[in-house]
Structure formats: C-alpha cells, structure tokens
Design a protein around this motif. Structure first.
Motif, mmCIF file in Angstrom:
data_model
loop_
_atom_site.group_PDB
_atom_site.id
_atom_site.type_symbol
_atom_site.label_atom_id
_atom_site.label_comp_id
_atom_site.label_asym_id
_atom_site.label_seq_id
_atom_site.Cartn_x
_atom_site.Cartn_y
_atom_site.Cartn_z
ATOM 1 N N LEU A 46 3.087 67.527 -35.647
ATOM 2 C CA LEU A 46 1.913 68.274 -35.567
ATOM 3 C C LEU A 46 1.255 69.026 -34.182
ATOM 4 N N GLU A 47 1.500 67.934 -33.332
ATOM 5 C CA GLU A 47 0.994 68.438 -32.086
ATOM 6 C C GLU A 47 1.976 69.698 -31.585
ATOM 7 N N ALA A 48 3.323 69.578 -31.878
ATOM 8 C CA ALA A 48 4.282 70.646 -31.532
ATOM 9 C C ALA A 48 3.702 72.154 -32.229
ATOM 10 N N LEU A 49 3.407 71.843 -33.589
ATOM 11 C CA LEU A 49 3.009 73.135 -34.306
ATOM 12 C C LEU A 49 1.811 73.530 -33.654
ATOM 13 N N LEU A 50 0.802 73.016 -33.454
ATOM 14 C CA LEU A 50 -0.456 73.359 -32.707
ATOM 15 C C LEU A 50 -0.263 74.028 -31.315
ATOM 16 N N GLU A 51 0.662 73.399 -30.649
ATOM 17 C CA GLU A 51 1.100 74.046 -29.168
ATOM 18 C C GLU A 51 1.765 75.311 -29.581
ATOM 19 N N LEU A 52 2.764 75.481 -30.440
ATOM 20 C CA LEU A 52 3.607 76.633 -30.674
ATOM 21 C C LEU A 52 2.547 77.677 -31.239
ATOM 22 N N CYS A 53 1.320 77.220 -31.870
ATOM 23 C CA CYS A 53 0.371 78.475 -32.285
ATOM 24 C C CYS A 53 -0.382 78.929 -30.952
ATOM 25 N N GLY A 54 -0.694 77.862 -30.150
ATOM 26 C CA GLY A 54 -1.477 78.237 -28.982
ATOM 27 C C GLY A 54 -0.597 79.132 -27.922
ATOM 28 N N GLU A 55 0.562 78.884 -27.907
ATOM 29 C CA GLU A 55 1.428 79.526 -27.028
ATOM 30 C C GLU A 55 1.646 81.240 -27.657
ATOM 31 N N THR A 56 1.767 81.181 -28.915
ATOM 32 C CA THR A 56 1.970 82.539 -29.567
ATOM 33 C C THR A 56 0.726 83.233 -29.699
ATOM 34 N N GLY A 57 -0.442 82.824 -29.568
ATOM 35 C CA GLY A 57 -1.725 83.294 -30.025
ATOM 36 C C GLY A 57 -1.869 83.437 -31.556
ATOM 37 N N SER A 58 -1.316 82.433 -32.352
ATOM 38 C CA SER A 58 -1.358 82.646 -33.635
ATOM 39 C C SER A 58 -2.288 81.541 -34.271
ATOM 40 N N LYS A 59 -3.089 82.018 -35.324
ATOM 41 C CA LYS A 59 -3.944 81.324 -36.085
ATOM 42 C C LYS A 59 -3.526 80.885 -37.451
ATOM 43 N N ALA A 60 -3.819 79.748 -37.906
ATOM 44 C CA ALA A 60 -3.049 79.402 -39.067
ATOM 45 C C ALA A 60 -3.984 78.549 -40.042
ATOM 46 N N THR A 61 -3.526 78.550 -41.250
ATOM 47 C CA THR A 61 -4.206 77.718 -42.095
ATOM 48 C C THR A 61 -3.657 76.365 -42.529
ATOM 49 N N PHE A 62 -4.156 74.937 -42.173
ATOM 50 C CA PHE A 62 -3.369 73.973 -42.203
ATOM 51 C C PHE A 62 -3.983 73.183 -43.645
ATOM 52 N N PHE A 63 -3.237 73.312 -44.681
ATOM 53 C CA PHE A 63 -3.339 72.667 -45.975
ATOM 54 C C PHE A 63 -3.015 71.132 -45.650
ATOM 55 N N THR A 64 -4.365 70.539 -45.476
ATOM 56 C CA THR A 64 -4.307 69.050 -45.109
ATOM 57 C C THR A 64 -4.654 68.077 -46.241
ATOM 58 N N LEU A 65 -3.751 66.970 -46.539
ATOM 59 C CA LEU A 65 -4.091 66.025 -47.444
ATOM 60 C C LEU A 65 -5.078 65.120 -46.828
ATOM 61 N N GLY A 66 -5.868 64.694 -47.932
ATOM 62 C CA GLY A 66 -7.033 63.745 -47.567
ATOM 63 C C GLY A 66 -6.612 62.496 -46.836
ATOM 64 N N CYS A 67 -5.482 62.156 -47.354
ATOM 65 C CA CYS A 67 -4.872 60.695 -46.674
ATOM 66 C C CYS A 67 -4.224 61.084 -45.267
ATOM 67 N N ILE A 68 -3.907 62.104 -44.865
ATOM 68 C CA ILE A 68 -3.940 62.544 -43.444
ATOM 69 C C ILE A 68 -5.162 62.432 -42.531
ATOM 70 N N GLY A 69 -6.161 62.958 -43.303
ATOM 71 C CA GLY A 69 -7.541 62.848 -42.405
ATOM 72 C C GLY A 69 -7.969 61.470 -42.171
ATOM 73 N N GLU A 70 -7.621 60.624 -43.198
ATOM 74 C CA GLU A 70 -7.842 59.092 -42.971
ATOM 75 C C GLU A 70 -6.988 58.631 -41.917
ATOM 76 N N ASP A 71 -5.707 58.977 -41.890
ATOM 77 C CA ASP A 71 -4.802 58.166 -41.084
ATOM 78 C C ASP A 71 -4.814 58.932 -39.605
ATOM 79 N N TYR A 72 -5.116 60.212 -39.465
ATOM 80 C CA TYR A 72 -4.915 60.825 -38.132
ATOM 81 C C TYR A 72 -6.269 61.612 -37.885
ATOM 82 N N PRO A 73 -7.465 60.860 -37.729
ATOM 83 C CA PRO A 73 -8.622 61.748 -37.939
ATOM 84 C C PRO A 73 -8.646 62.798 -36.533
ATOM 85 N N ASP A 74 -8.127 62.267 -35.390
ATOM 86 C CA ASP A 74 -8.273 62.838 -34.190
ATOM 87 C C ASP A 74 -7.340 64.233 -34.310
ATOM 88 N N LEU A 75 -6.243 64.296 -34.779
ATOM 89 C CA LEU A 75 -5.408 65.193 -35.122
ATOM 90 C C LEU A 75 -6.156 66.305 -36.005
#
Length: 290
Positions: A46-75
């Motif tokens: 996920l960090e690699a995807l976020l960095e790639l978005c930043g490098e290319t000036g791209s904004k994205a929609t991140f369809f995120t599981l609720g359990c991912i929010g529980e397990d990786y709140p900082d991300l």
C-alpha cells in the motif's frame, strides 16, 4: 517530483481495492482468519501504491475493507491525508450475492462507520468484493442509498463465471431499481468491444493480461469519445514476493498472471494519462454533496 501528463486530456479514474492477499472468493479456500496468521506484505504494497500516486500526480479512490481499517489504521489515515478518496469495499470481503439484504446492509454500514470514525471524513462510495452486484441482487443498491452513499462502482458490464451484468449501461448513470431511479450514481467498470462482446481491459487480470500498448490504445479510444477509463488493481498485484493461494490452474492463472510486470505497467499508464478519483470526478461534473 510529479511526472508530466499530456495536456488537455480527459481525466481517467484510478481505483484500488484495498484488501489482503488472501481476500479472494473462490470455492474451497481456507478461511481468512487462518490465512491472516501467515502474515503479509500488505503495508509495503500500500505504501508503494501511495508513493506511485504521489510521484505521478495521480489521485485515486481506495475501496477499503473495514477490517483493513481495524488492522492498519495509520495507513488508512494516510490515504485521506494524501488527498485520495476513501470508499468502502465492505467489511470482510464477502460476496454480496451470497448475503441476505440485511447482511449486506449491515456489512457495508459497519465498514462505512469504521472508516469514517477512523479518519473523520465522509465515505461517499462503495465497490462490492469481486464485482458481486449482479442481476439477481441489483436491488441491494437501495441499501447503499439508505446508508447515505452517493455512488456505487460494483457493476462490470461483462459475463464471467464469478460476476458481471453484460447488458448493464457502460456510462455513469443513476440506476433504476423496482421502477425507481435511485439517488445514487453507478460508475461501471470500463469495457471495450471485441468480436461483438464486452471485455475488460484496464483492471485486475485484464490489466495484467493485455500488453501496455493495447491498454493505452483502448484508453485513448475512450477518451476520444469523451469517456473516462477506469483502472483498478489490488495491492497484491504489484508484489511477486507475496504469499499465494493454493488455486486450481485456471483460477491461479487469472489471479497471478504477469504480476512481475504490473507495477512498471501501472507507472507507464499513470504517466501517459491524467487520473483522478471517482469522488473528485463526480464532484466536478455532477456536484456531489461532500
């Protein structure tokens, strides 16, 4: 440094389904809890995807599981902090068409509550795991409307053994359910016509299977007609070192073909076209309420 984009081109839509390597819905797999104990490279992916978005000036929609929010709140907080659209992918990656209406409602509502409480931002959209809004459960879109979501991106206008509504409209539209137009936009996945049939070209297996020149040609063709193309990928699709599911040959081919080339192909696509999030596009063109 942001890479330059072609000037004057239509902004296409970049999306990611944010889930772990074991979140798949084929028959006969071990349960998610067992797989989870084996660990994962999700954080680095996920960090690699976020960095790639930043490098290319791209904004994205991140369809995120609720359990991912529980397990990786900082991300998940970083997704919002980096200016992206945080949307729901449900809570635990269950197929919508195998849930009752109430189970579906509660699953989506739980995920939305987790993501909103975690980030303090409003969740506007949803995508069903494995594109599992099909003809038999199309009325489940009413649950999204009741929850207060403003767009859905769950319908793939193709037909496969797992998903699809091949006769679905290919443009962004407000769907009709039970004779009523919903107060909800449907953002269907991009398809192109080959031999009289709809096929995907810009996400998941299709993105990995087709060569970059074919994908770019299809995106340009859509843009020349005034249409957006949607790209979608999963974090696991950029990581050859991630653990793999034990799958039959056909499913393994679909799930893992050409993962080693996915990240470089994505970078090429992102530097060749303009990309934004679904929410930003709809806000600009259709005045969604934030």
């Amino acid at each position: 440094m942001r890479a330059p984009h072609p000037s004057g081109s239509i902004r296409n839509l970049l999306t990611f389904d944010i889930e772990e390597w074991f979140h798949a819905n084929y028959e006969g797999l071990e349960d998610f809890a067992t797989s989870k104990r084996r660990g994962s490279n999700f954080r680095a992916q996920l960090e690699a995807l976020l960095e790639l978005c930043g490098e290319t000036g791209s904004k994205a929609t991140f369809f995120t599981l609720g359990c991912i929010g529980e397990d990786y709140p900082d991300l998940v907080k970083r997704i919002v902090r980096d200016g992206h659209d945080l949307a729901s992918h449900g809570y635990g990656h269950q197929l919508a068409y195998k849930q009752s209406y109430l189970e579906f409602y509660n699953d989506v509502k739980k995920s939305v509550d987790i993501l909103e409480q975690l980030t303090g931002t409003r969740v506007l959209g949803y995508r069903a795991p494995s594109w599992s809004i099909v003809e038999s459960n199309l009325h489940y879109l009413e649950a999204l409307e009741d929850i207060g979501l403003q767009y859905d991106a769950s319908i793939f206008p193709v037909k496969t053994f797992l998903y699809g509504i091949p006769t679905a409209p290919r443009d962004i539209h407000k769907p009709r359910v039970n004779g009523r137009e919903l107060n909800l936009y449907e953002v269907p996945m991009s398809v192109t016509r080959v031999a009289g049939r709809n096929i995907g070209y810009s996400g998941g297996f299709y993105f990995r299977f087709f060569p970059g020149w074919f994908i770019k040609r299809a995106i340009r063709a859509a843009n020349e007609q005034g249409q957006n193309s949607i790209v979608y990928l999963h974090p696991r699709e950029i990581d050859t070192r991630e653990q793999k599911l034990a799958l039959p040959a056909k499913e393994a081919f679909i799930h893992y073909y050409s993962i080693g080339r996915t990240k470089s192909k994505l970078r090429d696509i992102l530097t060749s076209f303009n990309f934004t999030s679904i929410a930003e596009h709809l806000q600009e063109t259709r005045k969604l309420t934030v």
